[in-house]
Motif scaffolding. Structure first.
Motif, mmCIF file in Angstrom:
data_model
loop_
_atom_site.group_PDB
_atom_site.id
_atom_site.type_symbol
_atom_site.label_atom_id
_atom_site.label_comp_id
_atom_site.label_asym_id
_atom_site.label_seq_id
_atom_site.Cartn_x
_atom_site.Cartn_y
_atom_site.Cartn_z
ATOM 1 N N VAL A 26 0.844 -1.183 0.000
ATOM 2 C CA VAL A 26 0.000 0.000 0.000
ATOM 3 C C VAL A 26 0.881 1.235 0.000
ATOM 4 C CG1 VAL A 26 -1.791 1.271 1.255
ATOM 5 C CG2 VAL A 26 -1.778 -1.234 1.277
ATOM 6 N N GLN A 27 0.511 2.226 -0.787
ATOM 7 C CA GLN A 27 1.266 3.468 -0.804
ATOM 8 C C GLN A 27 1.291 4.085 0.582
ATOM 9 O OE1 GLN A 27 0.177 6.332 -3.740
ATOM 10 N NE2 GLN A 27 0.304 4.892 -5.449
ATOM 11 N N ALA A 28 2.455 4.557 0.984
ATOM 12 C CA ALA A 28 2.610 5.106 2.334
ATOM 13 C C ALA A 28 1.698 6.295 2.570
ATOM 14 C CB ALA A 28 4.065 5.517 2.572
ATOM 15 N N GLY A 29 1.436 7.077 1.538
ATOM 16 C CA GLY A 29 0.606 8.271 1.702
ATOM 17 C C GLY A 29 -0.861 8.046 1.383
ATOM 18 N N SER A 30 -1.253 6.792 1.157
ATOM 19 C CA SER A 30 -2.637 6.526 0.778
ATOM 20 C C SER A 30 -3.548 6.567 1.992
ATOM 21 C CB SER A 30 -2.739 5.158 0.097
ATOM 22 O OG SER A 30 -4.088 4.829 -0.144
ATOM 23 N N LEU A 31 -4.661 7.263 1.873
ATOM 24 C CA LEU A 31 -5.641 7.326 2.948
ATOM 25 C C LEU A 31 -6.727 6.272 2.780
ATOM 26 C CD1 LEU A 31 -6.110 11.181 3.392
ATOM 27 C CD2 LEU A 31 -4.751 9.611 4.771
ATOM 28 N N ALA A 32 -6.717 5.602 1.663
ATOM 29 C CA ALA A 32 -7.720 4.569 1.420
ATOM 30 C C ALA A 32 -7.048 3.203 1.508
ATOM 31 C CB ALA A 32 -8.372 4.767 0.060
ATOM 32 N N GLU A 33 -7.232 2.514 2.628
ATOM 33 C CA GLU A 33 -6.546 1.241 2.860
ATOM 34 C C GLU A 33 -6.865 0.241 1.759
ATOM 35 O OE1 GLU A 33 -4.024 -0.924 5.663
ATOM 36 O OE2 GLU A 33 -4.610 1.147 5.437
ATOM 37 N N PHE A 34 -5.843 -0.390 1.199
ATOM 38 C CA PHE A 34 -5.946 -1.434 0.182
ATOM 39 C C PHE A 34 -6.491 -0.923 -1.152
ATOM 40 C CE2 PHE A 34 -6.726 -3.913 4.203
ATOM 41 C CZ PHE A 34 -5.418 -4.346 4.311
ATOM 42 N N ALA A 35 -6.770 0.390 -1.276
ATOM 43 C CA ALA A 35 -7.328 0.909 -2.517
ATOM 44 C C ALA A 35 -6.241 1.455 -3.431
ATOM 45 C CB ALA A 35 -8.353 1.993 -2.225
ATOM 46 N N GLU A 36 -5.185 1.975 -2.855
ATOM 47 C CA GLU A 36 -4.115 2.566 -3.656
ATOM 48 C C GLU A 36 -2.821 1.793 -3.400
ATOM 49 O OE1 GLU A 36 -3.778 6.827 -3.545
ATOM 50 O OE2 GLU A 36 -5.848 7.037 -2.861
ATOM 51 N N LEU A 37 -2.500 0.916 -4.310
ATOM 52 C CA LEU A 37 -1.286 0.113 -4.190
ATOM 53 C C LEU A 37 -0.118 0.833 -4.853
ATOM 54 C CD1 LEU A 37 -2.753 -3.426 -4.982
ATOM 55 C CD2 LEU A 37 -2.291 -2.417 -2.735
ATOM 56 N N GLU A 38 1.057 0.448 -4.430
ATOM 57 C CA GLU A 38 2.259 1.046 -5.003
ATOM 58 C C GLU A 38 2.357 0.736 -6.492
ATOM 59 O OE1 GLU A 38 4.146 3.183 -4.088
ATOM 60 O OE2 GLU A 38 4.733 3.067 -1.976
ATOM 61 N N THR A 39 2.963 1.654 -7.219
ATOM 62 C CA THR A 39 3.217 1.464 -8.640
ATOM 63 C C THR A 39 4.699 1.703 -8.897
ATOM 64 O OG1 THR A 39 2.835 3.791 -9.175
ATOM 65 C CG2 THR A 39 0.907 2.310 -9.222
ATOM 66 N N VAL A 40 5.163 1.253 -10.050
ATOM 67 C CA VAL A 40 6.559 1.495 -10.411
ATOM 68 C C VAL A 40 6.843 2.986 -10.453
ATOM 69 C CG1 VAL A 40 8.265 1.276 -12.260
ATOM 70 C CG2 VAL A 40 6.845 -0.678 -11.647
ATOM 71 N N ALA A 41 5.905 3.752 -11.000
ATOM 72 C CA ALA A 41 6.107 5.201 -11.110
ATOM 73 C C ALA A 41 6.242 5.846 -9.734
ATOM 74 C CB ALA A 41 4.947 5.831 -11.877
ATOM 75 N N SER A 42 5.416 5.390 -8.788
ATOM 76 C CA SER A 42 5.466 5.965 -7.444
ATOM 77 C C SER A 42 6.773 5.604 -6.735
ATOM 78 C CB SER A 42 4.277 5.474 -6.621
ATOM 79 O OG SER A 42 4.360 5.937 -5.280
ATOM 80 N N VAL A 43 7.182 4.337 -6.833
ATOM 81 C CA VAL A 43 8.440 3.914 -6.206
ATOM 82 C C VAL A 43 9.614 4.630 -6.858
ATOM 83 C CG1 VAL A 43 9.986 1.958 -5.812
ATOM 84 C CG2 VAL A 43 7.520 1.679 -5.500
ATOM 85 N N ARG A 44 9.576 4.768 -8.186
ATOM 86 C CA ARG A 44 10.642 5.473 -8.892
ATOM 87 C C ARG A 44 10.753 6.914 -8.400
ATOM 88 N NH1 ARG A 44 8.790 5.195 -13.695
ATOM 89 N NH2 ARG A 44 10.079 3.499 -14.563
ATOM 90 N N ALA A 45 9.620 7.581 -8.250
ATOM 91 C CA ALA A 45 9.643 8.975 -7.792
ATOM 92 C C ALA A 45 10.257 9.097 -6.403
ATOM 93 C CB ALA A 45 8.227 9.545 -7.799
ATOM 94 N N ASP A 46 9.892 8.169 -5.505
ATOM 95 C CA ASP A 46 10.467 8.204 -4.155
ATOM 96 C C ASP A 46 11.972 8.001 -4.192
ATOM 97 O OD1 ASP A 46 7.998 8.639 -3.024
ATOM 98 O OD2 ASP A 46 7.648 6.536 -2.491
#
Length: 356
Positions: free
Chosen positions: A100-120
């Protein structure tokens, strides 16, 4: 506000707040002061050519005497190698699989993506490079040496230019007026700029350790002087508030302008070593007096990346390369920054230290 499952008790829910991200302090004092001039080169080795000019007063002559002549300019050079600072990382399927994305407020709704991990990773790696550059610049100011902790480059500009660094002890005891010593330090900076240094001195700045700044601020003559300076600065200093003497530095950095010098408490600027211990850029008990506005006093030379597509081409400040392997199970990230900081007039930097 978001209602999410309790991680410790899936049968219950909790009210989840915004995520907090702990970010290291990477404020760049050298950038705020505009001390360093970036110089992008096409080779990994540079030659600094120095031309020494001299001026002298002319003497009168009898009409039948031989005319005066002047000596020509002297030339010498310094050959320097630019250090290489690579940093690698990677993205794997495990970084996004069911995460789950660390900044996601919706549990289990917003999973990590390659783009998000790359940006971090881009943010973290860029900040590592920025911190390294700032640490290297501060090392140059405090020691006159090029940053290369593994010894791939060994350069001491005081040694290379045959100059002994001016070091001035300052006594801030209650009964001592520090103005004479401080004026001597400013005179030493001016003398160091006599060798044809181009540019105009806009101001004098002293980068201080916490203990030096506190000793200065608590000196009886300094406290008395603030009775007669502008009220806004006096109030700010007496209340221990950060100042706006230098745009770009926030309230973390206390500062005051006194005796023709802007004194900056740089005690909060530094880095954490491998043991997790904070290491300040300015050694305790020290302050470094330098002129601001002098062209080519400090330079940062950049070399191109160690790639065929970059060789013999004008360098960039930093590089990012990304490769997906044939097995489709890893994205390799390779970054590098290749720089050498140079102090082209070491005589213009004066070390002040507490005379205890």
């Amino acid at each position: 506000m978001a209602i999410v499952l309790d991680r410790q008790n899936p049968g219950k829910v909790v009210d989840r707040t915004d995520s907090l991200i702990v970010i290291p302090n990477t404020v760049g004092i050298t950038n705020a002061l505009g001390l360093f001039q970036d110089d992008y080169r096409s080779q990994k080795t540079i030659e600094i050519v120095r031309t020494t000019r001299s001026n002298r007063l002319l003497e009168d002559r009898n009409w039948d005497e031989r005319n005066q002549t002047r000596a020509g300019r002297e030339h010498d050079s310094l050959l320097l190698k630019i250090p290489h600072f690579p940093l690698d990382d990677a993205i794997t399927p495990n970084d996004i699989d069911g995460i789950v994305q660390a900044g996601s407020l919706a549990e289990f709704a917003e999973l990590e993506t390659v783009a998000s991990v790359r940006a971090d990773k881009m943010i973290d790696m860029r900040e590592d490079h920025a911190l390294t550059l700032e640490a290297a610049r501060m090392q140059l100011i405090t020691t006159g040496t090029a940053y290369a902790p593994r010894g791939t480059v060994v350069t001491n500009y005081y040694t290379e230019f045959g100059i002994t660094r001016e070091e001035v002890p300052v006594d801030f005891a209650a009964a001592v007026d520090p103005r004479t010593t401080i004026n001597d330090a400013k005179k030493a900076v001016r003398n160091g700029l006599r060798d044809g240094q181009a540019g105009t001195v806009r101001s004098f700045v002293a980068l201080c350790s916490d203990s030096f700044y506190m000793a200065l601020q608590q000196n009886a003559y300094v406290t008395d002087a603030f009775k007669y300076v502008d009220q806004a600065q006096a109030t700010r200093v007496l209340l221990g508030q950060g100042g706006a003497d230098v745009p770009g530095l926030d309230a973390r950095f206390e500062m005051m302008t006194l005796f023709g010098i802007t004194w900056i408490n740089a005690g909060s600027a530094g880095y954490e070593n491998a043991a997790g211990t904070f290491v300040p850029f300015i050694p305790e008990g020290d302050a470094y007096l330098l002129p601001v506005g002098v062209r080519d006093l400090f330079k940062t030379y950049y070399a191109p990346a160690n790639r065929f597509g970059s060789v013999n081409r004008r360098a960039q400040g930093s590089y990012w390369f990304e490769y997906l392997n044939e097995k489709d199970d890893i994205i390799e990230i390779m970054t590098e920054q290749n720089f050498l900081n140079a102090m082209l007039n070491p005589a213009a930097i004066v070390r002040l230290y507490l005379d205890i």
